[in-house]
Design a protein around this motif. Structure first.
Motif, PDB file in Angstrom:
ATOM      1  N   CYS A  53       0.859  -1.180   0.000  1.00 14.80           N
ATOM      2  CA  CYS A  53       0.000   0.000   0.000  1.00 14.80           C
ATOM      3  C   CYS A  53       0.898   1.234   0.000  1.00 14.80           C
ATOM      4  N   GLN A  54       0.547   2.257  -0.771  1.00 20.50           N
ATOM      5  CA  GLN A  54       1.332   3.488  -0.783  1.00 20.50           C
ATOM      6  C   GLN A  54       1.098   4.258   0.503  1.00 20.50           C
ATOM      7  N   TYR A  55       2.193   4.538   1.218  1.00 17.63           N
ATOM      8  CA  TYR A  55       2.101   5.252   2.490  1.00 17.63           C
ATOM      9  C   TYR A  55       2.219   6.759   2.274  1.00 17.63           C
ATOM     10  N   ASP A  56       3.206   7.163   1.470  1.00 11.02           N
ATOM     11  CA  ASP A  56       3.362   8.569   1.086  1.00 11.02           C
ATOM     12  C   ASP A  56       4.079   8.589  -0.260  1.00 11.02           C
ATOM     13  N   ASP A  57       4.592   9.754  -0.678  1.00 12.42           N
ATOM     14  CA  ASP A  57       5.192   9.868  -2.003  1.00 12.42           C
ATOM     15  C   ASP A  57       6.439   9.016  -2.177  1.00 12.42           C
ATOM     16  N   GLU A  58       7.095   8.651  -1.064  1.00  9.98           N
ATOM     17  CA  GLU A  58       8.353   7.918  -1.168  1.00  9.98           C
ATOM     18  C   GLU A  58       8.291   6.493  -0.647  1.00  9.98           C
ATOM     19  N   ASN A  59       7.295   6.166   0.159  1.00  9.48           N
ATOM     20  CA  ASN A  59       7.312   4.889   0.872  1.00  9.48           C
ATOM     21  C   ASN A  59       6.083   4.028   0.602  1.00  9.48           C
ATOM     22  N   LEU A  60       6.320   2.709   0.634  1.00 11.34           N
ATOM     23  CA  LEU A  60       5.249   1.728   0.540  1.00 11.34           C
ATOM     24  C   LEU A  60       5.183   0.958   1.849  1.00 11.34           C
ATOM     25  N   LEU A  61       3.959   0.694   2.328  1.00 15.48           N
ATOM     26  CA  LEU A  61       3.775  -0.231   3.442  1.00 15.48           C
ATOM     27  C   LEU A  61       3.704  -1.639   2.865  1.00 15.48           C
ATOM     28  N   VAL A  62       4.473  -2.551   3.435  1.00 17.34           N
ATOM     29  CA  VAL A  62       4.561  -3.919   2.929  1.00 17.34           C
ATOM     30  C   VAL A  62       4.150  -4.880   4.041  1.00 17.34           C
ATOM     31  N   GLY A  63       3.036  -5.563   3.846  1.00 23.28           N
ATOM     32  CA  GLY A  63       2.568  -6.539   4.823  1.00 23.28           C
ATOM     33  C   GLY A  63       2.964  -7.939   4.401  1.00 23.28           C
ATOM     34  N   THR A  64       3.583  -8.690   5.307  1.00 24.10           N
ATOM     35  CA  THR A  64       4.039 -10.046   5.010  1.00 24.10           C
ATOM     36  C   THR A  64       3.339 -11.043   5.934  1.00 24.10           C
ATOM     37  N   LEU A  65       3.720 -12.314   5.794  1.00 23.50           N
ATOM     38  CA  LEU A  65       3.161 -13.335   6.681  1.00 23.50           C
ATOM     39  C   LEU A  65       3.694 -13.195   8.100  1.00 23.50           C
ATOM     40  N   CYS A  66       4.721 -12.362   8.273  1.00 23.18           N
ATOM     41  CA  CYS A  66       5.328 -12.255   9.602  1.00 23.18           C
ATOM     42  C   CYS A  66       5.901 -10.861   9.815  1.00 23.18           C
ATOM     43  N   GLY A  67       5.036  -9.844   9.769  1.00 20.97           N
ATOM     44  CA  GLY A  67       5.504  -8.509  10.080  1.00 20.97           C
ATOM     45  C   GLY A  67       5.176  -7.474   9.025  1.00 20.97           C
ATOM     46  N   LEU A  68       5.288  -6.202   9.428  1.00 23.83           N
ATOM     47  CA  LEU A  68       4.991  -5.056   8.578  1.00 23.83           C
ATOM     48  C   LEU A  68       6.276  -4.272   8.336  1.00 23.83           C
ATOM     49  N   TYR A  69       6.525  -3.931   7.064  1.00 22.78           N
ATOM     50  CA  TYR A  69       7.747  -3.231   6.691  1.00 22.78           C
ATOM     51  C   TYR A  69       7.419  -1.964   5.909  1.00 22.78           C
ATOM     52  N   MET A  70       8.391  -1.029   5.895  1.00 25.17           N
ATOM     53  CA  MET A  70       8.313   0.174   5.081  1.00 25.17           C
ATOM     54  C   MET A  70       9.389   0.053   3.993  1.00 25.17           C
ATOM     55  N   PHE A  71       8.978   0.235   2.726  1.00 25.60           N
ATOM     56  CA  PHE A  71       9.914   0.147   1.617  1.00 25.60           C
ATOM     57  C   PHE A  71      10.079   1.525   0.996  1.00 25.60           C
ATOM     58  N   ASN A  72      11.305   2.042   0.998  1.00 29.52           N
ATOM     59  CA  ASN A  72      11.587   3.351   0.423  1.00 29.52           C
ATOM     60  C   ASN A  72      11.834   3.190  -1.075  1.00 29.52           C
ATOM     61  N   THR A  73      10.993   3.837  -1.886  1.00 30.11           N
ATOM     62  CA  THR A  73      11.058   3.645  -3.333  1.00 30.11           C
ATOM     63  C   THR A  73      12.221   4.402  -3.982  1.00 30.11           C
ATOM     64  N   LYS A  74      12.865   5.302  -3.250  1.00 27.31           N
ATOM     65  CA  LYS A  74      13.996   6.039  -3.812  1.00 27.31           C
ATOM     66  C   LYS A  74      15.308   5.295  -3.596  1.00 27.31           C
ATOM     67  N   ASN A  75      15.580   4.896  -2.344  1.00 24.95           N
ATOM     68  CA  ASN A  75      16.831   4.190  -2.104  1.00 24.95           C
ATOM     69  C   ASN A  75      16.671   2.673  -2.099  1.00 24.95           C
ATOM     70  N   LYS A  76      15.412   2.199  -2.297  1.00 29.94           N
ATOM     71  CA  LYS A  76      15.111   0.767  -2.462  1.00 29.94           C
ATOM     72  C   LYS A  76      15.524  -0.052  -1.238  1.00 29.94           C
ATOM     73  N   THR A  77      15.231   0.467  -0.067  1.00 30.19           N
ATOM     74  CA  THR A  77      15.571  -0.237   1.158  1.00 30.19           C
ATOM     75  C   THR A  77      14.316  -0.480   2.007  1.00 30.19           C
ATOM     76  N   TYR A  78      14.385  -1.516   2.814  1.00 28.39           N
ATOM     77  CA  TYR A  78      13.311  -1.859   3.737  1.00 28.39           C
ATOM     78  C   TYR A  78      13.685  -1.443   5.153  1.00 28.39           C
ATOM     79  N   GLN A  79      12.691  -1.124   5.961  1.00 24.15           N
ATOM     80  CA  GLN A  79      12.889  -0.996   7.390  1.00 24.15           C
ATOM     81  C   GLN A  79      11.642  -1.526   8.084  1.00 24.15           C
ATOM     82  N   THR A  80      11.818  -1.994   9.296  1.00 23.52           N
ATOM     83  CA  THR A  80      10.693  -2.547  10.041  1.00 23.52           C
ATOM     84  C   THR A  80       9.749  -1.431  10.450  1.00 23.52           C
ATOM     85  N   ALA A  81       8.468  -1.596  10.137  1.00 22.42           N
ATOM     86  CA  ALA A  81       7.447  -0.647  10.590  1.00 22.42           C
ATOM     87  C   ALA A  81       6.828  -1.185  11.866  1.00 22.42           C
TER      88      ALA A  81
END
Length: 320
Positions: A276-304
């Motif tokens: 799901c698009q969170y803002d102009d730069e980030n996507l919320l990513v839901g998995t089978l085991c946790g929620l992550y934030m994916f930065n579309t500019k630097n292409k990195t994940y972080q734990t949400a």
């Protein structure tokens, strides 16, 4: 776990055991859930929680009862399975809102139509129903126009249908195929995410314009399922897959850029169930085991929500 954004920065999250309300800005839990549900007078534990387009809550209890709750008055009992249905494991799996109706899918494929005007179930449809429930039943749908739904069920009947909400007519579009997500493009076509492929259908659903098989930029085939499709604000196309992370299909007709979730320590945390698009730069990513934030500019994940214990996310919905 299904996550809903109610439009004021608060996220509802329901996993197998609990219902949470999270402040997305502070990433802290709200402690007033008991007060919010007090007026419902529903005392039984919840099996699932659905928020419709009008921000009304649909509560599915452990005994299979389905309630509709407006956050002010006692919740209305909409559906109660029979003892025989409960014994078989038959229960509500999805509530779809379209026009003046809510369509309630059971895990057999049976569909009940609840009308807002009468506040009651006015008919049922068994067109795709089976006698036994399906453990993995899932409904994917999108509104084609004011009177037509496009529906795909993960079900013994693997077909893509259209359904007229007023005439109750079903029409098969594609047979013997399952799709996990459906999105409408800016030019009116429909994108269908399935196993190893992304299909583009014309607006009238009569022409398959493209069938793109999953192939990474290294010219390596990807054996996977497209679980989630996201068209971002810049008209970019992002695909969430079952085990290969996020795929980006920009520009059109080039190979897919591949961004695996390197933070995932196991298969479950790499299995993307929803994006799901969170803002102009980030996507919320839901998995089978946790929620992550994916930065579309630097292409990195972080734990949400790092303080939120890992749960199974099935959907994330952000209000407009």
């Amino acid at each position: 776990c299904t996550v809903y954004d109610n439009g004021n920065g608060l996220l509802w999250a329901k996993d197998y055991h609990r219902l949470y309300l999270i402040d997305g800005r502070t990433q802290r839990f709200c402690n007033n859930i008991k007060q919010l549900f007090e007026a419902s007078e529903v005392k039984e534990s919840l099996n699932d929680f659905i928020l419709d387009q009008d921000k009304k809550a649909w509560l599915i209890t452990e005994s299979g009862k389905l309630y509709r709750y407006d956050w002010k008055s006692p919740a209305m009992l909409v559906y109660q399975p029979s003892k025989e249905e409960l014994k078989k494991g038959i229960r509500v799996k999805e509530v779809i809102q379209s026009g003046p109706f809510h369509f309630i899918f059971l895990n057999t494929g049976k569909m009940l139509c609840w009308e807002e005007k009468n506040l009651s179930i006015i008919h049922e449809d068994n067109t795709i129903a089976t006698s036994e429930p399906s453990e993995h039943f899932r409904t994917t749908w999108i509104q084609k126009d004011h009177q037509t739904l496009i529906i795909s069920n993960i079900h013994p009947h693997h077909e893509l249908y259209t359904y007229n909400i007023y005439t109750r007519q079903w029409n098969t579009v594609l047979s013997d195929v399952s799709f996990y997500d459906i999105k409408k493009t800016n030019d009116g076509d429909f994108l269908l995410g399935g196993r190893n492929s992304l299909i583009r259908l014309s607006n009238d659903l009569r022409i398959i314009k493209e069938t793109n098989h999953l192939e990474a930029i290294e010219k390596k085939d990807i054996n996977d399922v497209i679980i989630s499709i996201l068209i971002d604000k810049q008209n970019g196309l992002w695909l969430g897959t079952g085990s290969n992370g996020i795929l980006k299909n920009i520009p059109k007709n080039t190979f897919l850029s591949y961004y695996p979730n390197t933070l995932g320590i196991n298969y479950e945390s790499r299995y993307i169930r929803t994006i799901c698009q969170y803002d102009d730069e980030n996507l919320l990513v839901g998995t089978l085991c946790g929620l992550y934030m994916f930065n579309t500019k630097n292409k990195t994940y972080q734990t949400a929500l790092p303080d939120f214990e890992p749960v199974y996310y099935t959907n994330i919905k952000k209000s407009d």
